[in-house]
Design an enzyme around this catalytic site. Structure first.
Site, short mmCIF file in Angstrom:
data_model
loop_
_atom_site.label_atom_id
_atom_site.label_comp_id
_atom_site.label_asym_id
_atom_site.label_seq_id
_atom_site.Cartn_x
_atom_site.Cartn_y
_atom_site.Cartn_z
N GLY A 80 34.07 39.68 38.66
CA GLY A 80 35.39 39.84 39.27
C GLY A 80 36.44 39.18 38.40
N CYS A 81 37.55 38.79 38.98
CA CYS A 81 38.58 38.06 38.24
C CYS A 81 37.96 36.79 37.67
CB CYS A 81 39.75 37.71 39.16
SG CYS A 81 41.06 36.75 38.35
N PHE A 82 38.18 36.53 36.39
CA PHE A 82 37.40 35.47 35.72
C PHE A 82 37.83 34.04 36.03
CE2 PHE A 82 39.88 36.94 31.65
CZ PHE A 82 41.08 36.45 32.17
N TRP A 83 38.96 33.82 36.65
CA TRP A 83 39.45 32.45 36.89
C TRP A 83 38.48 31.65 37.77
CZ3 TRP A 83 44.96 34.38 38.48
CH2 TRP A 83 45.69 34.70 37.33
N PRO A 85 35.21 32.23 38.97
CA PRO A 85 33.84 31.99 38.51
C PRO A 85 33.74 30.96 37.39
CG PRO A 85 34.23 34.34 38.78
CD PRO A 85 35.56 33.66 38.94
#
Length: 265
Positions: A80-83, A85
């Protein structure tokens, strides 16, 4: 009589000029005093906030120094959006570092930008690159951690898919077995691309930065209210505008993207 009138006009003009000069001097003096007062009020606030900022930012450095660097391996995944994780996985034991970037498409010729990737103009994925201590973590351990931090959902666009990128047949087999046994995990398996592009610097440690910045902003405004005195509103406005301006400038100028050839970095 004419001479007397001329002298009176001259005297009146000189008096007006003197008053104007006096007013200009008074205005300049007030401005200077205002600036001096602002500096005097801000200095103690900076003295309080600076050690806090240094302490918060040093936590990551201490963690990296404490890790064993003898057997470091790399793991890539999309979640998903990498921020979020990337932020979550950093706290796991055995994880040395996590950076965000783009991978999964070797057909890209030019260095990509965040805008191109998130708009779906490439087949690149918003990905996390993890450096881990292989003496503490195995690949199956990483798959379990991936499941914990994965925010991907079924049916999403390519750039936000859940993907486990593998670098060997053994990793591929382990990943496929993991997904077969854990069908609730929103992910698929792909061979790791030859290239990983680090995202722009303002994306790195994104949530860690904001966990530092927001409390500092709140504390700053609280200190301004307590110690600002008559200058409180002026300093308050200055701090808020500076905070907004810094955020916009960071996104505009901090746009460098590094290309990493996987396996040769």
């Amino acid at each position: 009589e004419r001479t007397r009138n001329a002298q009176q006009k001259l005297a009146t003009t000189q008096q007006q000029q003197q008053r104007q000069q006096t007013n200009i001097h008074t205005i300049r003096t007030k401005k200077l005093k205002t600036r001096i007062n602002m500096v005097l009020h801000v200095r103690p606030i900076i003295r309080i906030l600076l050690p806090i900022a240094i302490l918060l930012q040093s936590a990551t450095v201490v963690k990296c120094l404490s890790m064993s660097m003898n057997n470091v391996k790399t793991f890539h995944f999309g979640a998903g959006c990498f921020w979020a994780p990337a932020d979550k996985i950093k706290s796991k034991p055995g994880i040395i570092n996590a950076s965000v970037g783009y991978c999964g498409d070797d057909s890209v010729k030019d260095v990509p930008s965040y805008e191109r990737v998130c708009q779906g103009r490439t087949k690149l994925v918003e990905a996390v690159r993890v450096d881990y201590d292989a003496d503490q973590l195995t690949f199956p351990d990483l798959l379990a951690i991936f499941d914990e931090v994965n925010t991907a959902q079924w049916g999403t666009s390519r750039q936000y898919e859940g993907i486990i990128f593998t670098s060997s047949d053994e990793e591929k087999s382990l990943a496929e077995d993991f997904l077969h046994q854990n069908k609730q995990v929103v992910a698929k398996v792909e061979r790791m691309s030859d290239t990983f592009y680090t995202a722009e610097k303002y994306h790195q440690d994104y949530w860690a930065k904001w966990r530092t910045r927001i409390p500092l902003l709140v504390v700053s405004l609280a200190l301004v209210g307590k110690f600002g005195g008559d200058m409180s509103q002026t300093i308050y406005n200055t701090v808020c505008y500076a905070f907004i301006g810094f955020t916009l400038l960071e996104r505009k100028f901090d746009t460098s993207v590094d290309k990493i050839v996987v396996g040769k970095d």
